[in-house]
Design a protein around this motif. Sequence first.
Motif, short mmCIF file in Angstrom:
data_model
loop_
_atom_site.label_atom_id
_atom_site.label_comp_id
_atom_site.label_asym_id
_atom_site.label_seq_id
_atom_site.Cartn_x
_atom_site.Cartn_y
_atom_site.Cartn_z
N SER A 92 84.67 -6.40 26.27
CA SER A 92 85.47 -5.70 25.31
C SER A 92 85.31 -4.28 25.60
O SER A 92 84.33 -3.76 26.17
N GLU A 93 86.51 -3.36 24.91
CA GLU A 93 86.12 -1.94 25.05
C GLU A 93 85.28 -1.17 24.16
O GLU A 93 84.83 -0.09 24.13
N TYR A 94 85.07 -1.93 22.91
CA TYR A 94 84.18 -1.29 21.89
C TYR A 94 82.70 -1.13 22.32
O TYR A 94 81.94 -1.91 23.03
N GLY A 95 82.44 0.30 22.36
CA GLY A 95 81.24 0.75 22.53
C GLY A 95 80.87 0.91 23.99
O GLY A 95 79.80 1.24 24.38
N LYS A 96 81.96 0.99 24.93
CA LYS A 96 81.64 1.02 26.31
C LYS A 96 81.42 2.41 26.72
O LYS A 96 82.04 3.40 26.06
N GLY A 97 80.17 2.59 27.33
CA GLY A 97 79.81 3.76 27.87
C GLY A 97 78.94 4.71 26.83
O GLY A 97 78.52 5.88 26.97
N THR A 98 78.88 4.11 25.70
CA THR A 98 78.07 4.74 24.39
C THR A 98 76.50 4.12 24.49
O THR A 98 76.02 3.67 25.48
N MET A 99 75.87 4.67 23.56
CA MET A 99 74.57 4.43 23.42
C MET A 99 74.37 2.87 23.18
O MET A 99 73.37 2.39 23.41
N ILE A 100 75.35 2.16 22.64
CA ILE A 100 75.25 0.93 22.46
C ILE A 100 75.40 0.15 23.87
O ILE A 100 74.70 -0.78 23.88
N ARG A 101 76.16 0.57 24.72
CA ARG A 101 76.34 -0.03 26.05
C ARG A 101 76.46 0.82 27.21
O ARG A 101 77.52 1.28 27.72
N PRO A 102 75.21 1.57 27.33
CA PRO A 102 75.22 2.80 28.46
C PRO A 102 75.41 2.56 29.93
O PRO A 102 74.76 1.15 30.33
N VAL A 103 76.27 3.05 30.60
CA VAL A 103 76.37 2.80 32.03
C VAL A 103 75.01 2.79 32.58
O VAL A 103 74.69 2.04 33.59
N ALA A 104 74.11 3.76 32.41
CA ALA A 104 72.90 3.71 33.31
C ALA A 104 71.95 2.62 33.07
O ALA A 104 71.43 2.42 34.14
N ALA A 105 72.28 1.86 32.19
CA ALA A 105 71.38 0.72 32.12
C ALA A 105 71.73 -0.49 33.06
O ALA A 105 71.04 -1.24 33.36
N ARG A 106 73.07 -0.12 33.52
CA ARG A 106 73.39 -1.07 34.34
C ARG A 106 73.30 -0.55 35.96
O ARG A 106 73.43 -1.48 36.91
N LYS A 107 72.80 0.49 36.12
CA LYS A 107 72.54 1.19 37.55
C LYS A 107 71.03 0.57 38.00
O LYS A 107 70.11 0.40 37.38
N GLN A 108 71.16 0.10 39.26
CA GLN A 108 69.85 -0.37 39.87
C GLN A 108 69.84 0.54 41.31
O GLN A 108 70.84 0.48 41.86
N GLU A 109 68.71 0.54 41.72
CA GLU A 109 68.40 1.17 43.11
C GLU A 109 67.37 0.52 43.90
O GLU A 109 66.27 0.10 43.03
N LEU A 110 67.38 0.33 45.13
CA LEU A 110 66.61 -0.45 45.66
C LEU A 110 66.41 0.18 47.00
O LEU A 110 67.26 0.70 47.83
N THR A 111 65.18 0.68 47.27
CA THR A 111 64.84 1.28 48.80
C THR A 111 64.27 0.12 49.66
O THR A 111 63.48 -0.66 49.49
N ILE A 112 65.21 0.10 50.86
CA ILE A 112 64.80 -0.79 51.65
C ILE A 112 64.97 -0.27 53.19
O ILE A 112 65.47 1.01 53.17
N ARG A 113 64.58 -0.72 54.32
CA ARG A 113 64.69 -0.56 55.73
C ARG A 113 66.21 -0.93 56.02
O ARG A 113 66.90 -1.60 55.66
N VAL A 114 66.61 -0.18 56.96
CA VAL A 114 67.89 -0.62 57.52
C VAL A 114 68.09 -1.76 58.13
O VAL A 114 69.13 -2.33 57.87
N ALA A 115 67.25 -2.28 58.55
CA ALA A 115 67.31 -3.83 59.05
C ALA A 115 67.45 -4.88 58.27
O ALA A 115 67.93 -5.81 58.44
N ASP A 116 66.99 -4.23 56.84
CA ASP A 116 67.00 -5.38 55.79
C ASP A 116 68.41 -5.28 55.01
O ASP A 116 68.79 -5.78 53.98
N LEU A 117 69.12 -4.31 55.44
CA LEU A 117 70.58 -4.15 54.59
C LEU A 117 71.66 -5.06 54.85
O LEU A 117 71.99 -5.41 53.40
N PRO A 118 71.69 -6.01 55.61
CA PRO A 118 72.63 -7.23 55.54
C PRO A 118 72.23 -8.37 54.47
O PRO A 118 73.03 -8.58 53.52
N ALA A 119 70.99 -8.52 54.30
CA ALA A 119 70.38 -9.61 53.30
C ALA A 119 70.47 -8.86 51.84
O ALA A 119 71.02 -9.40 50.97
N ALA A 120 70.39 -7.50 52.02
CA ALA A 120 70.24 -7.00 50.61
C ALA A 120 71.95 -6.81 50.09
O ALA A 120 72.08 -7.14 48.88
#
Length: 180
Positions: free
Chosen positions: A92-120
């Motif tokens: 639903s569009e209700y609350g999208k991008g607000t404090m109820i459903r922040p976009v930042a909560a869906r962001k994830q970051e992973l630090t890997i070696r270049v060799a591990d890029l295909p599996a990641a």
Amino acid sequence: MKPFVALLAVSLSLPLLNGCRSSASAASLGMGSTLNRQQMEEIRVELDREIPPPTKNRYLTIQDLSNWENPAITVQENMVSLHVLMADANPSEYGKGTMIRPVAARKQELTIRVADLPAALNAIPRDAWPYGRVIAIEEAHDAPLAVRPTIRRNMEKAMQTLNDLGIVINEWNTPGSSSR
């Protein structure tokens, strides 16, 4: 632990686990070796089967990397940072991008070696690729001049890996474009 990070951690630590899409990629990374051509081809075929070709009219109009919704890579001296924006589970569009459903909560970051890029990349869920099989890539902007050649070599390795996997590259190297 976040779902994507947990999935990748399990796939990297337990080589016999079939929890990720490709047991070949998990097995090879669990042993600490690089992928051979057959394993790269298997991952390429899986990505090709599960993620459609890119839709240019969806991603070429994006002017700022902070608005990019597909996976993105920041190449650094000794590693790459993989940025993933997980799909919103609520349609639903209700609350999208607000404090109820922040976009930042869906962001994830992973630090890997270049060799591990295909599996990641193979471990990223299908719904985190809304533009299709295209990835944004950039060099780290705050690196000292002395390490820039090393970063460029890593950038070239990462781009070659992406090409081998059949992933379209959207290169972002303008200063100030990184806001991840």
